[in-house]
Design a protein around this motif. Structure first.
Motif, PDB file in Angstrom:
ATOM      1  N   ARG A  25       9.054   1.415   2.728  1.00 25.08           N
ATOM      2  CA  ARG A  25       8.522   0.944   1.564  1.00 25.08           C
ATOM      3  C   ARG A  25       7.509   1.232   1.267  1.00 25.08           C
ATOM      4  N   GLY A  26       6.530   2.627   1.036  1.00 25.84           N
ATOM      5  CA  GLY A  26       5.866   3.640   0.828  1.00 25.84           C
ATOM      6  C   GLY A  26       4.443   3.147   1.112  1.00 25.84           C
ATOM      7  N   VAL A  27       3.263   3.013   1.204  1.00 26.47           N
ATOM      8  CA  VAL A  27       1.765   3.453   1.314  1.00 26.47           C
ATOM      9  C   VAL A  27       1.639   1.449   1.147  1.00 26.47           C
ATOM     10  N   VAL A  28       0.098   1.430   2.184  1.00 28.36           N
ATOM     11  CA  VAL A  28       0.087   0.253   2.210  1.00 28.36           C
ATOM     12  C   VAL A  28      -1.228  -0.374   2.045  1.00 28.36           C
ATOM     13  N   PRO A  29      -1.361  -0.211   1.051  1.00 26.95           N
ATOM     14  CA  PRO A  29      -2.933  -0.442   0.796  1.00 26.95           C
ATOM     15  C   PRO A  29      -4.471  -0.637   1.438  1.00 26.95           C
ATOM     16  N   GLY A  30      -5.009  -0.701   1.979  1.00 27.96           N
ATOM     17  CA  GLY A  30      -5.810  -0.454   3.575  1.00 27.96           C
ATOM     18  C   GLY A  30      -6.107  -2.349   3.799  1.00 27.96           C
ATOM     19  N   ASP A  31      -6.608  -2.573   2.194  1.00 25.88           N
ATOM     20  CA  ASP A  31      -6.792  -4.337   2.439  1.00 25.88           C
ATOM     21  C   ASP A  31      -5.440  -5.400   3.185  1.00 25.88           C
ATOM     22  N   ASP A  32      -4.200  -3.927   3.392  1.00 24.91           N
ATOM     23  CA  ASP A  32      -3.149  -5.410   3.512  1.00 24.91           C
ATOM     24  C   ASP A  32      -2.971  -4.299   5.343  1.00 24.91           C
ATOM     25  N   VAL A  33      -3.314  -3.077   5.672  1.00 26.29           N
ATOM     26  CA  VAL A  33      -3.790  -3.792   6.793  1.00 26.29           C
ATOM     27  C   VAL A  33      -4.604  -4.645   7.692  1.00 26.29           C
ATOM     28  N   ILE A  34      -3.974  -5.863   8.457  1.00 27.96           N
ATOM     29  CA  ILE A  34      -4.248  -6.653   8.792  1.00 27.96           C
ATOM     30  C   ILE A  34      -5.180  -6.940  10.287  1.00 27.96           C
ATOM     31  N   GLY A  35      -4.825  -5.385  10.912  1.00 21.67           N
ATOM     32  CA  GLY A  35      -5.918  -5.629  12.214  1.00 21.67           C
ATOM     33  C   GLY A  35      -4.897  -4.351  12.308  1.00 21.67           C
ATOM     34  N   VAL A  36      -6.243  -3.485  13.697  1.00 14.10           N
ATOM     35  CA  VAL A  36      -5.190  -2.468  14.847  1.00 14.10           C
ATOM     36  C   VAL A  36      -5.687  -3.688  16.100  1.00 14.10           C
ATOM     37  N   VAL A  37      -4.608  -2.577  17.098  1.00 16.38           N
ATOM     38  CA  VAL A  37      -4.050  -3.401  18.143  1.00 16.38           C
ATOM     39  C   VAL A  37      -4.721  -2.967  18.972  1.00 16.38           C
ATOM     40  N   LEU A  38      -5.690  -4.087  20.134  1.00 13.93           N
ATOM     41  CA  LEU A  38      -6.118  -3.391  20.957  1.00 13.93           C
ATOM     42  C   LEU A  38      -5.712  -3.217  21.990  1.00 13.93           C
ATOM     43  N   ALA A  39      -4.306  -4.011  22.543  1.00 11.45           N
ATOM     44  CA  ALA A  39      -3.590  -4.141  23.498  1.00 11.45           C
ATOM     45  C   ALA A  39      -2.689  -5.170  23.387  1.00 11.45           C
ATOM     46  N   ARG A  40      -1.849  -4.584  24.686  1.00 14.82           N
ATOM     47  CA  ARG A  40      -1.156  -5.417  25.052  1.00 14.82           C
ATOM     48  C   ARG A  40      -1.420  -6.297  26.435  1.00 14.82           C
ATOM     49  N   LEU A  41      -1.634  -7.794  26.038  1.00 17.14           N
ATOM     50  CA  LEU A  41      -1.616  -8.863  26.543  1.00 17.14           C
ATOM     51  C   LEU A  41      -0.679  -9.689  27.965  1.00 17.14           C
ATOM     52  N   TRP A  42       0.691  -8.819  27.105  1.00 21.20           N
ATOM     53  CA  TRP A  42       1.849  -9.498  27.797  1.00 21.20           C
ATOM     54  C   TRP A  42       3.001  -9.022  27.537  1.00 21.20           C
ATOM     55  N   PRO A  43       4.134  -8.299  28.932  1.00 21.00           N
ATOM     56  CA  PRO A  43       4.212  -8.777  29.774  1.00 21.00           C
ATOM     57  C   PRO A  43       2.744  -8.474  30.452  1.00 21.00           C
ATOM     58  N   ASP A  59       7.909   3.747  15.742  1.00 15.62           N
ATOM     59  CA  ASP A  59       7.677   4.756  17.239  1.00 15.62           C
ATOM     60  C   ASP A  59       8.970   5.282  16.852  1.00 15.62           C
ATOM     61  N   ASN A  60      10.302   3.948  17.047  1.00 22.17           N
ATOM     62  CA  ASN A  60      11.679   4.695  16.765  1.00 22.17           C
ATOM     63  C   ASN A  60      12.134   4.852  15.949  1.00 22.17           C
ATOM     64  N   THR A  61      11.835   5.621  14.983  1.00 23.32           N
ATOM     65  CA  THR A  61      12.370   5.762  13.812  1.00 23.32           C
ATOM     66  C   THR A  61      14.135   5.248  13.591  1.00 23.32           C
ATOM     67  N   ALA A  62      14.850   5.691  14.377  1.00 22.92           N
ATOM     68  CA  ALA A  62      16.166   5.092  14.202  1.00 22.92           C
ATOM     69  C   ALA A  62      16.206   3.605  13.920  1.00 22.92           C
ATOM     70  N   ASP A  63      14.954   2.466  14.462  1.00 20.83           N
ATOM     71  CA  ASP A  63      15.106   0.926  13.877  1.00 20.83           C
ATOM     72  C   ASP A  63      13.720   0.644  13.211  1.00 20.83           C
ATOM     73  N   GLY A  64      14.202  -0.056  12.236  1.00 21.67           N
ATOM     74  CA  GLY A  64      12.962  -1.047  11.758  1.00 21.67           C
ATOM     75  C   GLY A  64      12.994  -0.302  10.204  1.00 21.67           C
ATOM     76  N   VAL A  65      11.952  -0.855   9.094  1.00 25.52           N
ATOM     77  CA  VAL A  65      11.678  -0.129   7.957  1.00 25.52           C
ATOM     78  C   VAL A  65       9.963  -0.145   8.236  1.00 25.52           C
ATOM     79  N   ASP A  66       9.927   0.774   7.337  1.00 28.58           N
ATOM     80  CA  ASP A  66       7.883   1.480   7.498  1.00 28.58           C
ATOM     81  C   ASP A  66       8.153   2.146   6.311  1.00 28.58           C
ATOM     82  N   SER A  67       6.225   2.635   5.659  1.00 29.36           N
ATOM     83  CA  SER A  67       6.181   3.622   5.025  1.00 29.36           C
ATOM     84  C   SER A  67       7.404   4.497   4.126  1.00 29.36           C
ATOM     85  N   ARG A  68       8.609   5.043   4.999  1.00 35.45           N
ATOM     86  CA  ARG A  68       9.482   5.413   4.488  1.00 35.45           C
ATOM     87  C   ARG A  68      10.018   5.040   3.933  1.00 35.45           C
TER      88      ARG A  68
END
Length: 117
Positions: free
Chosen positions: A94-112, A83-92
């Motif tokens: 490292r490229g595409v992530v295979p479907g099997d390597d998408v471990i899970g979907v985030v449902l909610a933030r629990l904390w704080p 979401d913050n394109t100025a920080d972090g590494v993503d598909s730009r």
């Protein structure tokens, strides 16, 4: 006696309990600001196919596991971005992530402060 769908036992589920594959993840780094901050605790639903726009936990080809936004499906898998394109590494980077390597979907933030994503 009438049979109701909720009480019907056709033998397929007899003796088995349904297990919901849930887990926790912790955000490291600021690449998902303002949506998520370092230290946020997340509830993750494993083995779920994401929809574009959902926040996911994915594994890049180098083995890095990261929390990113699933933007779109492309040939070979998912395009995951920060979401913050100025920080972090993503598909730009490292490229595409295979479907099997998408471990899970985030449902909610629990904390704080709990909230659905």
């Amino acid at each position: 006696m009438e049979s109701h769908p909720a009480s019907r036992n056709d033998g397929r589920t007899a003796g088995r309990r349904s297990v919901v594959p849930l887990g926790l993840a912790v955000v490291r780094g600021a690449s998902m600001r303002p949506t998520l901050a370092p230290g946020d605790r997340l509830l993750v639903r494993y083995r779920r196919t994401p929809r574009p726009g959902q926040v996911v936990v994915g594994r890049f080809a180098d083995g890095t596991v990261a929390v990113k936004r699933a933007v779109e499906q492309r040939p070979g898998g998912w395009w995951l971005l920060s979401d913050n394109t100025a920080d972090g590494v993503d598909s730009r980077h490292r490229g595409v992530v295979p479907g099997d390597d998408v471990i899970g979907v985030v449902l909610a933030r629990l904390w704080p402060r709990p909230r659905r994503l």
